[in-house]
Every structure is written in structure tokens, then in C-alpha cells.
Design a protein around this motif. Structure first.
Motif, PDB file in Angstrom:
ATOM      1  N   SER A  22     -59.905 -89.578-103.786  1.00  0.00           N
ATOM      2  CA  SER A  22     -61.238 -88.769-104.171  1.00  0.00           C
ATOM      3  C   SER A  22     -61.574 -88.843-105.699  1.00  0.00           C
ATOM      4  CB  SER A  22     -61.005 -87.320-103.552  1.00  0.00           C
ATOM      5  OG  SER A  22     -60.752 -87.148-102.128  1.00  0.00           O
ATOM      6  N   TYR A  23     -62.657 -88.786-105.920  1.00  0.00           N
ATOM      7  CA  TYR A  23     -63.279 -88.760-107.313  1.00  0.00           C
ATOM      8  C   TYR A  23     -64.233 -87.598-107.392  1.00  0.00           C
ATOM      9  CZ  TYR A  23     -61.239 -93.615-107.970  1.00  0.00           C
ATOM     10  OH  TYR A  23     -60.243 -94.592-107.854  1.00  0.00           O
ATOM     11  N   GLU A  24     -64.152 -86.863-108.449  1.00  0.00           N
ATOM     12  CA  GLU A  24     -64.899 -86.028-108.945  1.00  0.00           C
ATOM     13  C   GLU A  24     -65.576 -85.975-110.150  1.00  0.00           C
ATOM     14  OE1 GLU A  24     -63.085 -81.981-106.492  1.00  0.00           O
ATOM     15  OE2 GLU A  24     -63.635 -82.129-108.524  1.00  0.00           O
ATOM     16  N   GLN A  25     -66.921 -86.178-110.341  1.00  0.00           N
ATOM     17  CA  GLN A  25     -67.564 -86.578-111.417  1.00  0.00           C
ATOM     18  C   GLN A  25     -67.007 -87.957-111.789  1.00  0.00           C
ATOM     19  OE1 GLN A  25     -69.995 -84.661-112.456  1.00  0.00           O
ATOM     20  NE2 GLN A  25     -69.733 -82.769-111.407  1.00  0.00           N
ATOM     21  N   PRO A  54     -71.886 -90.350-106.774  1.00  0.00           N
ATOM     22  CA  PRO A  54     -72.090 -89.033-106.487  1.00  0.00           C
ATOM     23  C   PRO A  54     -71.082 -88.160-107.116  1.00  0.00           C
ATOM     24  CG  PRO A  54     -70.901 -90.048-104.646  1.00  0.00           C
ATOM     25  CD  PRO A  54     -71.346 -91.238-105.691  1.00  0.00           C
ATOM     26  N   GLU A  55     -71.482 -86.661-107.029  1.00  0.00           N
ATOM     27  CA  GLU A  55     -70.477 -85.912-107.721  1.00  0.00           C
ATOM     28  C   GLU A  55     -69.076 -85.706-107.134  1.00  0.00           C
ATOM     29  OE1 GLU A  55     -72.117 -81.817-107.519  1.00  0.00           O
ATOM     30  OE2 GLU A  55     -70.275 -80.829-107.957  1.00  0.00           O
ATOM     31  N   LEU A 102     -74.384 -93.155 -99.169  1.00  0.00           N
ATOM     32  CA  LEU A 102     -74.445 -94.273-100.442  1.00  0.00           C
ATOM     33  C   LEU A 102     -75.398 -95.351 -99.774  1.00  0.00           C
ATOM     34  CD1 LEU A 102     -70.495 -94.127-100.741  1.00  0.00           C
ATOM     35  CD2 LEU A 102     -72.140 -93.044-102.037  1.00  0.00           C
ATOM     36  N   ALA A 103     -75.440 -95.603 -98.671  1.00  0.00           N
ATOM     37  CA  ALA A 103     -76.276 -96.940 -98.263  1.00  0.00           C
ATOM     38  C   ALA A 103     -76.755 -96.661 -96.772  1.00  0.00           C
ATOM     39  CB  ALA A 103     -75.522 -98.232 -98.625  1.00  0.00           C
ATOM     40  N   ASP A 104     -77.272 -97.516 -96.121  1.00  0.00           N
ATOM     41  CA  ASP A 104     -77.719 -97.450 -94.699  1.00  0.00           C
ATOM     42  C   ASP A 104     -76.904 -98.424 -94.053  1.00  0.00           C
ATOM     43  OD1 ASP A 104     -80.893 -99.264 -94.828  1.00  0.00           O
ATOM     44  OD2 ASP A 104     -78.771 -99.490 -95.529  1.00  0.00           O
ATOM     45  N   ALA A 107     -66.674 -78.580-103.042  1.00  0.00           N
ATOM     46  CA  ALA A 107     -67.590 -79.268-101.926  1.00  0.00           C
ATOM     47  C   ALA A 107     -68.413 -80.424-102.730  1.00  0.00           C
ATOM     48  CB  ALA A 107     -68.304 -78.270-101.547  1.00  0.00           C
ATOM     49  N   GLY A 108     -68.750 -81.480-102.069  1.00  0.00           N
ATOM     50  CA  GLY A 108     -69.144 -82.579-102.805  1.00  0.00           C
ATOM     51  C   GLY A 108     -70.724 -83.108-102.017  1.00  0.00           C
ATOM     52  N   SER A 109     -70.636 -84.338-101.763  1.00  0.00           N
ATOM     53  CA  SER A 109     -71.578 -84.954-101.234  1.00  0.00           C
ATOM     54  C   SER A 109     -72.449 -84.163 -99.994  1.00  0.00           C
ATOM     55  CB  SER A 109     -71.556 -86.396-100.824  1.00  0.00           C
ATOM     56  OG  SER A 109     -70.652 -86.614 -99.445  1.00  0.00           O
ATOM     57  N   LYS A 110     -71.418 -83.530 -98.991  1.00  0.00           N
ATOM     58  CA  LYS A 110     -72.120 -82.704 -97.950  1.00  0.00           C
ATOM     59  C   LYS A 110     -73.052 -81.674 -98.328  1.00  0.00           C
ATOM     60  CE  LYS A 110     -68.143 -84.234 -94.806  1.00  0.00           C
ATOM     61  NZ  LYS A 110     -67.122 -83.606 -94.142  1.00  0.00           N
ATOM     62  N   LEU A 111     -72.530 -80.882 -99.514  1.00  0.00           N
ATOM     63  CA  LEU A 111     -73.101 -79.732 -99.891  1.00  0.00           C
ATOM     64  C   LEU A 111     -74.456 -80.355-100.452  1.00  0.00           C
ATOM     65  CD1 LEU A 111     -73.696 -76.885-100.895  1.00  0.00           C
ATOM     66  CD2 LEU A 111     -72.152 -77.439-102.724  1.00  0.00           C
ATOM     67  N   THR A 112     -74.290 -81.354-101.277  1.00  0.00           N
ATOM     68  CA  THR A 112     -75.555 -82.049-101.676  1.00  0.00           C
ATOM     69  C   THR A 112     -76.711 -82.352-100.545  1.00  0.00           C
ATOM     70  OG1 THR A 112     -74.528 -82.816-103.633  1.00  0.00           O
ATOM     71  CG2 THR A 112     -76.556 -83.878-103.192  1.00  0.00           C
TER      72      THR A 112
END
Length: 789
Positions: A137-140, A178-179, A245-247, A759-764
């Protein structure tokens, strides 16, 4: 410009240059400088940081190894479960996978238009690396956590060790990430590195590793990250749980590569399943020349929208498949056959072999499954046998080399008495109704009849009973259970709830606090959900999903105990053999006694109630008649009988004239029906079955109750980030009790998102879609409000 500022600028510059060289070397496989230049830059950075420690940051390349050795690994709960893949070992299985996927996608796109063209499916193909699955996992953009796959829901925190892997970026390259980003992949050891590691081990007089996978797994789980850093590990990403991130899956991987994360250079997108098979054949031919071990290839439907349409079954996606290579085989000698006793009393033959290397692993034991398999193989003790590792994992005997059979070869005999407790060993019987007859046949399994008086069965039954997905009693590990059984403190699961403080305190490794904690955990398990309690009982062939079906459909343990096999057959995914095992389990006097003891000790499910409304009136009269298996009465004639007579009472009152007057029913069939309804024993059994369907609300004449819907019925909720007061499993369970479906991803159909810490991309994503978001405090308050309605 100050000297300090100049040094800080140079340190930042060096970090950026080294990170770029790491990216060129690992992600692109295109280094632009020799190793000596890289080493010079690294040495300069290390020297500057030593002179100015206040400028050191966690994402510096010099900080891959830091801190003291860890005393233990902490548990990490995956925000999105790390599911396993379905396996295929033959081309037919791959074609079946593709057919199911393409039919499902075709039906979805055509809206049931039979004349619409077949849907086109592209697949992303990747080699299946033989290593250890991890999430990072990466944050910022900065690496913050890494964990093993574990059981898919919970893994071990191995952040310090993963930081030492040179091709894992401590900080992402480029921009646009992403964050919060979670990537998943395999940690493995290249062949060259593995050989060098074993040479060093031999030179030091140490035991070498059996294969690169074991070496990678052992290296990654070192408590001292400095040891991990000395091992030649690499990471290859195969996906991300972060949405948006992509489709397409392949585009997601390429985007990750742009941020410095290594993906497989062998990844390829093909247009059809035939392209997948061609890819498999090509990789198979080049397998020996690859710089790393692989045990197959993975095919994934490339379009993410199509993946969402296909969804999941139990613990695996319907849109992905691992096609394994054929296992390697060797010839060795069968030295003996021993018998092991499992949790359900099954007495299983295990082959003891003259040790032999199979696929790089030393094999000394192999499964023989059951005595039917022994008979099929015709194997005898002393034979030369061909051994292979099924799916490159489980050793099994596939063939006897008869021309090598020695004159003193001995047949394999099933023991008449249990090798553990000495109780009688009996062959299981399968009872089936067929064409108006009760057919009894021999089962494939032999069982020790000692039940819980057999130490082997008792110990395994207790391990299963206390497991996290069953009664979830923390602190009761295998060694403690072994002590409890050996000292005869526990003779059944019910005895766990009778343990006293003084008894626990006498066990090895227990002091005051640990004894009180264990007793508290045992007491806290008295109110499980019904599905957990059913699963914990250890009914043969009843896994978690079947337990959930039984709990939802019947609503109480008493109904599950009372259910006839014929009643159980109306429930989804329960076949004749499973229904027989369930009924046999509850008919057993030993099991009845244990259940009665648990009830006396106030152990009962917290969510018992009425059967789910979806199962009310779920039977049909025609289907009920078809269950009788009367000669000549299949679905069509059963429907004719149901339409003609309407009720069971009218059918039982029918005479020859009534039966023969039914259109398109032959005289032979009419006679078979009359013969059936004349038998008093058959009539009584059918009436009992009908009465149970009425009692359970499943009868075709039952009215569906107009019950008040659960507060969150029909809603979809998503949990993201870390929760402090509740575990993710507890939060999910409480939401499900309120009727909600808990999903792993956010979509336009999501009703609410619970956002914990980090919380990351799901929150966004939720914020972008305008979906309601609750923090943990608001969520707990909402639960309390709904639960008290």
C-alpha cells in the motif's frame, strides 16, 4: 545559498537519480549506467545522510533496511479480500471457463436476444510466478504497508521486509497516482539468486532450500529485515484493488509500471481463448529458459466492466483462471502405507515413499485419498510407483510400474481398528431412493467409530470448532488444544465452556492474565451467528457457504437438526450426498448429546428466527411428486399428475381409472403410480415430508409472509479504511443482520460508504458519485439506531 540548503538539494537530487535508475533497471529492464556508477551514487548519498541525519527520510533508498528485528508479525486485515483463483489442469477446463464467461457476457449484452452476435472477449495473459502473494500500500505515493495474503481476509504485516526488496519503489515515480494505492503481486526468487543462496548455505554448513518458492517465503517471513535484505528477492505486480485507474486490467498494469512498479514483461493481451491456449503453449516451451520459476499461466478477462458483470463465486472470480502446467513425475518405491484419522473420523491411507525429488521438492509422502483409489491403482507395498505433484503442489501416486513389482509385495489392508484409539473401523454407507426402492451402496470412506472418544478426531474437531471462521475463540491454538485433550480436560466442544480458571492456569504457558483472557474469549463466543455455529460443528461436506445456506433457509439450528434429506434437497447447492451427511450427522447419538450440552451451557446463535422469506413456498407439487422417483414419472409426467390432482390427498385417493384417464400417460406409468400409492410405508413417509414442508413454510400452498423488511434490505454498503472500535468482520456482520449487502467496491449502486482511518480511493470514488459517507463514530451511532428500531 546556504551550505545546508545545497546539501539538502544534492540529497534530493541523488534520491531522484537513484530512483530513476531503479526504475530503468527493474521496471523497464533497460539500465542506463553500469553497476559501478550506481554504486558510486549510492555511496555518495549514504555518506551525505550520515553527515546530516536530520535530512534522512523513510523513502530514501538508503532506508530500505532500518530498525531492530521484529519480535512477531502483527495481523493485517485486507480492505479488499485477496481471493484465490480457480485452477485448470486440462484444455477442456479452460474452454469450459471461456464458454461460461462468454455466455454470461453475451446474455448480459444481448438482453436475452438469441439472435445477437456473440460477445467478443479479450484476455490478459500473464505467467503465474511461483512465489508468495503480497499486497503493498502507498499513501501520497509513499510505501506505508505490506502484508502477506494469509487466509485472504487477514495477513501478516511484513512492511519492514518488503522495503528491503530492491525493485519495490519506496516512493512512486511520475505523477497522477491516487491518494491511496494498493498493488498486489508475487514476491519470488530468481533462479540465479536461488542457486547462489544455496551455494552460500552449503559453504556455511547450513541446510539448503528445497526450491525458490520456499526460499522466497522463508526470506520474506524473517523477523530480522536485515536477513531479508541479504536475500535476492524480487517483486512482480499482477494487479491492484484500487479502482478507477483504467478501464482494462492490462491498462491498469501499464499505468502501474509508469509509476515504477514492476510488471511481467511476458504480459500479453489476446482476443480469444484460442489466443490464451497459444500463449500457454508458447510460455510452456520457454519455461525452462525463463529466469524465474512459474507453475502455469493466468488468464483474466481484460475489460474491467466485463469483470464486474461476471462477478465472483464463493472465494474466486469468474473472470480469471490459472492454467497449471502438467506436474513433473518421478519413479520411486512405496515403502509402506499408514493410516491417518481426520476430524470426521475418516481413516485415510498415506503412502510412505523412498524420498525422491519431484519438481525440485523432496517427496517422502503422498496421498492415496481412500481405499477405492488404492484398488483403482492396484498398488501394493513394495511396488515401484510414479509420483507427481498435482498442480505442482500435492504429491500423489498416479501409476504402478507392474514390471518392477517384487515377489514379496504386500497388499494394502484397511485396518479393522482405529490406529489411534482402537475403535472399530467401518465403511460408510450411502442410502439413496431410486425408482421406488431404497438403494444402499458402499461409500468411498472408512471411518473410526470412536467419534469424540478418539483423540485424533477430538483434537481435529476442536481445532475446527474454535477456528476464526467458526466460533472464533482467540488464544486456543493447536498446542493448547493438544494439552486439553491429552490431560482429558476436554472431551467435546461443550467441555470448553466448562473450563475453570484453576484448570487453565495449570496448562503450560499460562499465567493469571493469559488464563483470564482465554476464559473471557471462550465465554465471548457463546453468541455466534447461526451460520458460524453450523460450520463449527464440523458436519462432513458442510463448508462455510453451505452453512450460510442452511442458516438463511431454515433459520434455526433445531430446524437444521430436524430436516429430512429430501427437504434439504430443495435448498440451493445441496445435493443428495451432502443432504445425507447432514441428516446422518444430526441422527448420531454422540452428536445429539454434544448439541444438548452446548444448549445447556447457553451456547446458541444470536440470529435464530424464521426461515428467510425467499424460501417460503419454494417447493412445487410437481417437483415433490418427482422426488418419489416412481418408474416412468419424470418432470413431464409429474407435472401432469400435479395439474390433474392438485393435492397429495387427491393423488393418494386415486384409483386405476383416475390415473389411466390422464392424457398422454402410459398404462405402465399409471400402474407404477398406483403401486406406489398403495404401499403404506411409502405413503407415511411422503406425508411426513409434506408435513415438514408445511412446518418450515416451504410447502407450495404456504403464503409468503408480509414481514417488515430489514432496515437496510436491498442496500449495498462499502467499508473502507481502518476501524478502531469494530473489526471489519464485526462491522460486516452487523450490517448483514440489518439486511445490507457489503460490497468490496464503490459503484453508482452503492448506498453508503463507511470511511475509517486512511480511507483512500473508495472514499474518493464515493465523493465523486455523491454517495453518503459515514465516519466510524457516525457509523456506530447509525448501527445502534437501526438495531433498536
Amino acid at each position: 545559498m546556504s551550505s545546508q540548503h545545497t546539501i539538502a538539494t544534492r540529497i534530493a537530487q541523488l534520491r531522484q537519480i537513484i530512483a530513476q535508475h531503479d526504475y530503468n533497471y527493474y521496471a523497464l529492464d533497460a539500465p542506463t549506467v553500469p553497476d559501478s556508477e550506481y554504486d558510486r551514487l549510492f555511496a555518495e548519498l549514504r555518506e551525505l545522510e550520515q553527515q546530516h541525519p536530520e535530512l534522512i527520510t523513510n523513502d530514501s533508498p538508503t532506508q530500505r533496511v532500518s530498525g531492530q528485528a521484529s519480535a512477531a508479525f502483527t495481523q493485517v486485515e485486507h480492505q479488499v479480500p485477496m481471493l484465490s483463483l480457480g485452477n485448470a489442469f486440462a484444455e477442456e477446463q479452460v474452454l469450459e471457463f471461456a464458454l461460461r464467461a462468454e455466455q454470461a457476457l453475451g446474455a448480459d449484452q444481448s438482453h436475452n436476444d438469441l439472435f445477437s452476435p456473440a460477445v467478443t472477449v479479450e484476455y490478459c495473459c500473464e505467467p503465474k510466478l511461483d512465489g508468495l502473494a503480497v499486497s503493498i500500500s502507498y499513501e501520497q505515493g509513499v510505501l506505508v504497508r505490506a502484508a502477506t495474503r494469509g487466509d485472504g481476509q487477514t495477513g501478516e504485516d511484513i512492511t519492514a521486509n518488503v522495503r528491503t526488496i530492491r525493485n519495490v519503489p519506496l516512493k512512486l515515480q511520475g505523477e497522477g497516482w491516487p491518494e491511496f494505492l494498493e498493488v498486489r503481486g508475487e514476491v519470488y526468487m530468481p533462479k540465479v539468486g536461488f542457486e547462489a543462496l544455496n551455494q552460500r548455505a552449503l559453504a556455511a554448513g547450513q541446510k539448503p532450500f528445497a526450491n525458490p518458492r520456499n526460499a522466497a517465503a522463508g526470506s520474506l517471513r524473517q523477523l530480522d529485515s536485515k536477513i531479508t535484505a541479504s536475500r535476492p528477492l524480487e517483486f512482480c505486480c499482477y494487479g491492484s484493488s484500487t479502482e478507477g485507474l483504467a478501464d482494462r486490467h492490462s491498462s491498469t498494469l501499464q499505468r502501474l509500471q509508469g509509476w515504477g512498479i514492476m510488471i511481467s514483461p511476458e504480459m500479453q493481451v489476446v482476443e480469444s481463448i484460442q489466443g490464451c491456449l497459444a500463449y500457454y503453449a508458447d510460455i510452456g516451451q520457454r519455461r525452462a529458459q525463463l529466469p524465474y520459476d512459474i507453475d502455469g499461466v493466468v488468464f483474466k478477462v481484460d475489460a474491467l466492466e466485463q469483470q464486474r458483470t461476471l462477478g465472483f463465486r464463493a472465494r474466486e472470480p469468474r473472470w480469471a483462471l490459472a492454467y497449471k502446467f502438467a506436474a513433473q513425475e518421478e519413479i520411486t518405491e512405496l515403502l509402506d502405507v499408514e493410516f491417518q484419522v481426520g476430524r470426521t473420523g475418516a481413516v485415510t491411507p498415506v503412502a510412505r515413499l523412498k524420498p525422491v525429488h519431484v519438481g525440485g521438492v523432496m517427496v517422502a509422502n503422498a496421498t492415496l485419498h481412500n481405499m477405492d483409489e488404492v484398488a483403482r491403482l492396484g498398488v501394493m507395498i513394495g511396488d515401484s510407483v510414479i509420483v507427481r505433484r498435482a498442480g505442482d503442489v500435492i504429491p500423489q501416486i498416479t501409476q504402478v510400474v507392474l514390471e518392477r513389482r517384487p515377489s514379496d509385495a504386500r497388499p494394502v489392508q484397511t485396518p479393522s481398528h482405529c490406529p489411534v484409539c482402537g475403535s472399530q473401523v467401518e465403511r460408510t454407507q450411502l442410502v439413496r431412493r431410486s425408482k421406488n426402492k431404497q438403494v444402499v451402496s458402499d461409500g468411498a470412506v472408512w471411518r473410526c467409530m470412536g467419534r469424540l472418544s478418539c483423540q485424533a478426531q477430538l483434537q481435529q474437531a476442536l481445532i475446527h470448532f474454535v477456528a476464526r471462521r467458526a466460533m472464533d475463540i482467540d488464544g486456543l491454538g493447536e498446542k493448547i488444544i493438544e494439552q486439553l485433550v491429552t490431560t482429558k480436560l476436554v472431551a467435546s466442544p461443550a467441555d470448553l465452556y466448562r473450563l475453570s480458571y484453576e484448570q487453565v492456569l495449570e496448562l503450560d504457558g499460562f499465567a493469571d492474565l493469559s488464563a483470564r483472557n482465554l476464559l473471557s474469549a471462550i465465554a465471548g463466543s457463546k453468541r455466534p451467528r447461526l451460520a458460524r455455529l453450523i460450520f463449527a460443528l464440523g458436519i462432513p461436506d458442510v463448508g462455510e457457504e453451505t452453512a450460510k445456506v442452511l442458516a438463511r433457509a431454515l433459520g434455526s439450528l433445531q430446524r437444521v437438526q430436524q430436516a429430512y434429506p429430501e427437504t434439504l434437497l430443495w435448498l440451493p447447492e445441496i445435493g443428495a450426498e451432502v443432504a445425507h451427511e447432514i441428516a446422518s450427522f444430526f441422527a448420531d447419538s454422540h452428536n445429539q448429546a454434544v448439541l444438548a450440552q452446548l444448549a445447556e451451557l447457553d451456547v446458541h446463535a444470536v440470529d435464530e428466527g424464521q426461515p428467510d422469506v425467499e424460501f417460503q413456498a419454494c417447493t412445487t407439487f410437481a417437483g415433490f411428486i418427482e422426488q418419489f422417483q416412481i418408474t416412468g414419472v419424470a418432470s413431464t409426467n409429474a407435472q401432469r399428475l400435479a395439474e390433474h390432482f392438485k393435492t397429495l390427498e387427491a393423488l393418494f385417493a386415486a384409483d386405476w381409472l383416475d390415473l389411466s384417464s390422464i392424457a398422454r400417460m402410459s398404462k405402465n406409468t399409471a400402474q407404477a403410480v398406483q403401486d406406489f400409492i398403495k404401499q403404506e410405508g411409502q405413503r407415511q413417509r411422503v406425508l411426513q415430508l409434506e408435513q415438514q414442508l408445511i412446518d418450515f413454510g416451504m410447502h407450495w400452498t404456504c403464503q409468503r409472509e408480509q414481514v417488515q423488511a430489514a432496515p437496510l434490505a436491498g442496500q449495498t454498503w462499502v467499508l473502507t479504511g481502518g476501524l478502531e472500535e469494530l473489526t471489519r468482520e464485526q462491522a460486516k456482520a452487523r450490517l448483514e443482520l440489518l439486511g445490507a449487502k457489503v460490497a468490496g467496491s464503490v459503484s453508482a449502486k452503492t448506498n453508503c460508504v463507511v470511511a475509517g482511518s486512511s480511507a483512500g480511493s473508495k472514499l474518493t470514488r464515493a465523493q465523486e458519485l455523491g454517495i453518503a459517507v459515514l465516519d466510524e463514530a457516525e457509523f456506530i451511532a447509525k448501527l445502534a439506531e437501526l438495531e433498536n428500531q
